[in-house]
Each structure stands twice: as structure tokens, then as C-alpha cells.
Design an enzyme around this catalytic site. Structure first.
Site, PDB file in Angstrom:
ATOM      1  N   GLY A   1      -4.424  -4.490  -4.207  1.00  0.00           N
ATOM      2  CA  GLY A   1      -5.380  -3.533  -4.746  1.00  0.00           C
ATOM      3  C   GLY A   1      -4.638  -2.265  -5.095  1.00  0.00           C
ATOM      4  O   GLY A   1      -4.005  -1.666  -4.240  1.00  0.00           O
ATOM      5  N   HIS A   2      -4.648  -1.908  -6.359  1.00  0.00           N
ATOM      6  CA  HIS A   2      -3.998  -0.669  -6.776  1.00  0.00           C
ATOM      7  C   HIS A   2      -5.069   0.350  -7.142  1.00  0.00           C
ATOM      8  O   HIS A   2      -5.941   0.070  -7.947  1.00  0.00           O
ATOM      9  CB  HIS A   2      -3.122  -0.916  -8.016  1.00  0.00           C
ATOM     10  CG  HIS A   2      -1.858  -1.634  -7.697  1.00  0.00           C
ATOM     11  ND1 HIS A   2      -0.985  -2.077  -8.649  1.00  0.00           N
ATOM     12  CD2 HIS A   2      -1.320  -1.978  -6.518  1.00  0.00           C
ATOM     13  CE1 HIS A   2       0.042  -2.663  -8.060  1.00  0.00           C
ATOM     14  NE2 HIS A   2      -0.149  -2.621  -6.778  1.00  0.00           N
ATOM     15  N   GLN A  33       2.024  -6.066  -2.921  1.00  0.00           N
ATOM     16  CA  GLN A  33       2.391  -6.060  -1.503  1.00  0.00           C
ATOM     17  C   GLN A  33       3.717  -5.313  -1.303  1.00  0.00           C
ATOM     18  O   GLN A  33       3.998  -4.398  -2.051  1.00  0.00           O
ATOM     19  CB  GLN A  33       2.459  -7.485  -0.936  1.00  0.00           C
ATOM     20  CG  GLN A  33       1.102  -8.146  -0.786  1.00  0.00           C
ATOM     21  CD  GLN A  33       0.630  -8.848  -2.050  1.00  0.00           C
ATOM     22  OE1 GLN A  33       1.395  -9.525  -2.706  1.00  0.00           O
ATOM     23  NE2 GLN A  33      -0.629  -8.697  -2.373  1.00  0.00           N
ATOM     24  N   ALA A  58      -7.659  -1.219  -0.118  1.00  0.00           N
ATOM     25  CA  ALA A  58      -8.335  -1.170  -1.421  1.00  0.00           C
ATOM     26  C   ALA A  58      -9.052  -2.484  -1.720  1.00  0.00           C
ATOM     27  O   ALA A  58     -10.013  -2.525  -2.483  1.00  0.00           O
ATOM     28  CB  ALA A  58      -7.327  -0.867  -2.522  1.00  0.00           C
ATOM     29  N   LYS A  63       2.136   2.107  -5.090  1.00  0.00           N
ATOM     30  CA  LYS A  63       2.807   1.589  -6.305  1.00  0.00           C
ATOM     31  C   LYS A  63       1.946   1.808  -7.530  1.00  0.00           C
ATOM     32  O   LYS A  63       2.456   2.029  -8.616  1.00  0.00           O
ATOM     33  CB  LYS A  63       3.099   0.079  -6.160  1.00  0.00           C
ATOM     34  CG  LYS A  63       4.108  -0.248  -5.096  1.00  0.00           C
ATOM     35  CD  LYS A  63       4.355  -1.726  -5.003  1.00  0.00           C
ATOM     36  CE  LYS A  63       3.169  -2.522  -4.463  1.00  0.00           C
ATOM     37  NZ  LYS A  63       2.770  -2.208  -3.090  1.00  0.00           N
ATOM     38  N   ASP A  74       0.814  -1.221   0.000  1.00  0.00           N
ATOM     39  CA  ASP A  74       0.000   0.000   0.000  1.00  0.00           C
ATOM     40  C   ASP A  74       0.847   1.270   0.000  1.00  0.00           C
ATOM     41  O   ASP A  74       0.432   2.292   0.549  1.00  0.00           O
ATOM     42  CB  ASP A  74      -0.978   0.028   1.195  1.00  0.00           C
ATOM     43  CG  ASP A  74      -1.806  -1.235   1.269  1.00  0.00           C
ATOM     44  OD1 ASP A  74      -2.300  -1.656   0.225  1.00  0.00           O
ATOM     45  OD2 ASP A  74      -1.935  -1.802   2.377  1.00  0.00           O
TER      46      ASP A  74
HETATM   47  P1  IMP Z   1      -2.735 -12.795   2.282  1.00  0.00           P
HETATM   48  O1  IMP Z   1      -1.817 -12.240   1.240  1.00  0.00           O
HETATM   49  O2  IMP Z   1      -4.185 -12.616   1.979  1.00  0.00           O
HETATM   50  O3  IMP Z   1      -2.390 -14.218   2.642  1.00  0.00           O
HETATM   51  O4  IMP Z   1      -2.497 -11.956   3.635  1.00  0.00           O
HETATM   52  C1  IMP Z   1      -1.269 -11.998   4.348  1.00  0.00           C
HETATM   53  C2  IMP Z   1      -0.894 -10.630   4.902  1.00  0.00           C
HETATM   54  O5  IMP Z   1      -0.552  -9.775   3.822  1.00  0.00           O
HETATM   55  C3  IMP Z   1      -2.026  -9.930   5.656  1.00  0.00           C
HETATM   56  O6  IMP Z   1      -1.456  -9.162   6.699  1.00  0.00           O
HETATM   57  C4  IMP Z   1      -2.616  -9.004   4.610  1.00  0.00           C
HETATM   58  O7  IMP Z   1      -3.263  -7.895   5.187  1.00  0.00           O
HETATM   59  C5  IMP Z   1      -1.353  -8.595   3.876  1.00  0.00           C
HETATM   60  N1  IMP Z   1      -1.613  -8.173   2.495  1.00  0.00           N
HETATM   61  C6  IMP Z   1      -1.916  -8.953   1.432  1.00  0.00           C
HETATM   62  N2  IMP Z   1      -2.065  -8.214   0.315  1.00  0.00           N
HETATM   63  C7  IMP Z   1      -1.821  -6.938   0.681  1.00  0.00           C
HETATM   64  C8  IMP Z   1      -1.772  -5.699  -0.037  1.00  0.00           C
HETATM   65  O8  IMP Z   1      -1.970  -5.617  -1.261  1.00  0.00           O
HETATM   66  N3  IMP Z   1      -1.481  -4.603   0.702  1.00  0.00           N
HETATM   67  C9  IMP Z   1      -1.218  -4.658   2.024  1.00  0.00           C
HETATM   68  N4  IMP Z   1      -1.248  -5.777   2.727  1.00  0.00           N
HETATM   69  C10 IMP Z   1      -1.532  -6.914   2.064  1.00  0.00           C
END
Ligand code: IMP
Length: 428
Positions: free
Chosen positions: A40-41, A224, A299, A16, A13
């Protein structure tokens, strides 16, 4: 050779989406290399807000080839929905999107397992997005995963679902006390997806390498961030893929010798969604102020993001494990009204100071940040397009980041819109 990797330097977040969107103007190809629709972008174009989860934001530009690489995990229904939404808003998805044959598919049972596992973790839960990301990567590594290419070999596809359900249904019913799945239903559902996706499926590794040979300008888009990387993040509070720059190589089938730059995106403060340690987290009023001003809500899930001060310990780690060649600072304007700004230069536990990011998650939970204070600038930076026009203290803040990380700031975002930007060095 112009292949630039864009990675998040914090917990995701970082903004990017906008950085990639801006760089896409000069690029020919944009390729995603890991993660799934957990990402989510948000991109704002002509006052229109687009939220993309799987498809590279390059799709919003004309004639840019967008690739979903083998390192990505795909939930076909989510992808089809996203394609449909874009088409309805006049975006040409048909001519510009390709999906790797080797990308793994998120199956309904992965989503069920993700949520079931979170439920039993109780207080130690990761706070996943519940999209089935982790279990899909588990299957990939366990060599029981189902890839896009399997959609087009019906017998193999059916057999794989049946075999996997043998074990998964047992776990779902007996361990997690929840409903199992029927192979025939999943098979029929995914056959329909297969028809809709067929025209987009390709040998994307060959195509990306051909593009590199032809000297095309390529962006490798990470999702991420570094501290969520499965190897280099705050394990186990991470996502299940390689979100560092090296992930671009494995996630697209490109050799490290082909990468020309690595741009790390750094938000001017820090946020994190989900569970896990966050040394510079601000609770109470000030955290809430950041959340509201920065619009810090996920997002993908809409969850409020945890907010904190900029953390040089984490950023130096990100600098190192990504081999950053430059950074893009985002959301500088969110700090505009603060009288003083803190930056974390080390962590302390008892008498011990930690300047390098500790590997022990427990230490991250129990150490306290050591801050230095900088004077704020107390004026608006929104929309500023030249570095010299920034208030002096904002310039100092940026220079401080450069000096501490030993890397140049290439870009500063000063608002949500495309043109609210300072460019100090071009990537191509
Ligand atoms: P997962 O990717 O759904 O398995 O979640 C694992 C961890 O990564 C959790 O803390 C989510 O909140 C975090 N996470 C996954 N995708 C994102 C993202 O796009 N932005 C921020 N955190 C993310």
C-alpha cells in the site's frame, strides 16, 4: 542509460510511495516488479490522499507509462477496483497502464489457502495480509499457477482451474475443514475480469527493454522491503517474493547490466507489520508515541505497525544485498521532539556480539540490541528543503547513517507533501 530501482531497506512501509512519486516527475516509465495488493503506497497530492496497492503511483502524473511486471501477482478484482477509483478521481488510467502477460493471477482459492494456513499456524503465524500472495507464488513455483495470458485462452483457463481445484478443494475441505470452490463460478467471474483488463495486457518485457534502448528514464518500483524478501529477509516471517533490487531484473525481464542506480528507502526509525523478530522494537509508551506521530497503521490492512529505533545491523545487510548507490531518508520529522535518539549498532546474545545480520531467525528473537545514543534536535524539521537548514543534530544523524552504511544520502523527506523534501543528488 537511466534505470533506477527503488527498494525498501527495512520491513516495508519506508515511504517508497512518496519517493517514487517525486522521482516520477522526471521519469518516463514506472514499473512495479514484485508483490501484489499486499502493498500500500500512500501519496498526498494537493491535500488529496491516494492509497495505491497495485498500480504504480506514477499513474497520478500525466503521461507516464505505468507497468505491472511479470513478477507481480494480480488479484483482478482488486486491480479493477483500483482502476475504477482512480478514474473516478479524474486519473487517466486508460492511456498509461500496461499489465504483463506473464504476471500470475491470485485466485479465490489462494486467498482461502492463505487464511487457512495462517489459522493453523497458531502462535507461529506470519501475520500475512490475507490477500493470497504466498499461495499464488507457491503455485507459480510449483508450475501450477495461472497467468494473465491464460485468461484469453478459455479452454486452457478452465482446465487449469479444474486441475488446481482437485487438490486445493481436497485440502480446504479435509485438512482445513472449510468450504471448497466451484470451477464454473471462478471461470465465469474471471472471464468478466478478462474482458475488463484485455486492453491493458502486453509484452511488458519487450516494452521496458525498448524504452531502455530509447534512453527513456525508468523507475523500477519495489514493494515491501529487504527484510521481507523471501531469500534475504527474516525467513519465514517474510513475503513470498524478491523485494530486493535483483527482483527488478527477474520481475520485469531486464538484465542487471541495464540498471544504473539502486536507491534504498530508509525510514528514520524502523517499523514492521505482522509477526516475526524485530530486535529494536519499542513496546509501551514510546512505541505508541511513534505510532501516533508517524501515523504508523498499515495502508492495506489498517493494522498498527510495530515501531522501533533505527537498526544499522539490518541496514548494512540491506546495503549489501541490494548494492545500494544511494539512500532516501523518510519521516525524519517524526523524531523532532525526542531528547535522545538511539541507533542499534550490533546485537548481543550472551557474550557474543553480532554486527552482521544473523541468518538464524531464532538468534534474532533472542538477541538484544546494542545501542548508541545521539542527542535529539528538539525543533521542527517539517517542510525543510535544504540540508544546511536542518538542525545541527539532525544533520549529524543523517551523516551518521551515511558513514555507517558507506553510502550517500540522496534525498530526505521532511513531511507528507511532495515538496517537503531535501534533494542532495538527482537520480536521472
Ligand atoms: P503477505 O505478503 O501477505 O504474505 O505477508 C507476509 C508478511 O509481509 C507479513 O508480515 C505482512 O505484514 C508483510 N507485508 C506484506 N506486504 C507488506 C507491505 O506492503 N508493507 C509492510 N509489510 C508487508
Amino acid at each position: 542509460m537511466s534505470a533506477v530501482v527503488i527498494v525498501g531497506a527495512q520491513w516495508g512501509d519506508e515511504g517508497k510511495g512518496k519517493v517514487v512519486d517525486v522521482l516520477t516527475e522526471k521519469a518516463d516509465v514506472v514499473a512495479r516488479f514484485q508483490g501484489g495488493h499486499n502493498a500500500g503506497h500512500t501519496v498526498v497530492i494537493n491535500e488529496q490522499k491516494f492509497i495505491l496497492h497495485l498500480i504504480p503511483s506514477g499513474i497520478l502524473h500525466k503521461n507516464k507509462l505505468c507497468i505491472i511486471g511479470n513478477g507481480v501477482v494480480i488479484e483482478p478484482a482488486a486491480l479493477i477496483d483500483e482502476m475504477k477509483g482512480l478514474k473516478q478521481r479524474g486519473v487517466d488510467v486508460r492511456s498509461n497502464l500496461l499489465i504483463s502477460k506473464n504476471a500470475h493471477l491470485i485466485m479465490p482459492y489462494h486467498i482461502a489457502m492463505d487464511n487457512a494456513r495462517e489459522r493453523v499456524r497458531g502462535a507461529g503465524k506470519i501475520g500475512t495480509t490475507g490477500r493470497g500472495i504466498g499461495p499464488t507464488y507457491v503455485d507459480k513455483m510449483a508450475r501450477t499457477g495461472i497467468r494473465v495470458i491464460d485468461l484469453y485462452r478459455p479452454e486452457v483457463f478452465r482446465e487449469k482451474i479444474e486441475t488446481n481445484l482437485g487438490e486445493i478443494n481436497y485440502l480446504l475441505k479435509n485438512r482445513f475443514r472449510t468450504k471448497g470452490f466451484r470451477a464454473a463460478e471462478i471461470f465465469a467471474q474471471y472471464r468478466a475480469y478478462a474482458r475488463k483488463l484485455a486492453r491493458y495486457v502486453a509484452d511488458t518485457d519487450i516494452i521496458v527493454n525498448e524504452m531502455i534502448e530509447k534512453k527513456k528514464k525508468i523507475l523500477f518500483e519495489g514493494a515491501q522491503g529487504t527484510l521481507l524478501d523471501v531469500d534475504h529477509g527474516t525467513y519465514p516471517f517474510v513475503t513470498s517474493s524478491s523485494s530486493v533490487a535483483g527482483g527488478a531484473c527477474t520481475g520485469l525481464g531486464v538484465g542487471p547490466t541495464r540498471i544504473s542506480r539502486v536507491l534504498g528507502v530508509v525510514k528514520a526509525y524502523t517499523t514492521r507489520v505482522g509477526g516475526g523478530p524485530f530486535p529494536t522494537e519499542m513496546t509501551g509508551d514510546i512505541g505508541e508515541q511513534f505510532r501516533q506521530k508517524g501515523g504508523e497503521f498499515g495502508a492495506t490492512t489498517g493494522r498498527p505497525r510495530r515501531c522501533g529505533w533505527l537498526d544499522f545491523v539490518g541496514l548494512r545487510h540491506a546495503m549489501r544485498v541490494n548494492g545500494l548507490t544511494g539512500i532516501a531518508i523518510t519521516k525524519l520529522d517524526i523524531l523532532d521532539a525526542l531528547p535522545t535518539i538511539r541507533v542499534c549498532v550490533a546485537y548481543r546474545r550472551g557474550k557474543t556480539l553480532y554486527r552482521d545480520f544473523p541468518k538464524e531467525t531464532s538468534l534474532l528473537h533472542t538477541s538484544v540490541p546494542v545501542y548508541e545514543e545521539m542527542e535529539g534536535w528538539n525543533e521542527s524539521t517539517v517542510g525543510i528543503k535544504r540540508f544546511e537548514k536542518l538542525p545541527k543534530n539532525a544533520q549529524k544523524y543523517i551523516r551518521r547513517i551515511e558513514e555507517t552504511l558507506g553510502v550517500k544520502v540522496d534525498m530526505i523527506s521532511t513531511g507528507q507533501r511532495r515538496n517537503e523534501l531535501i534533494v542532495l543528488r538527482n537520480q536521472f
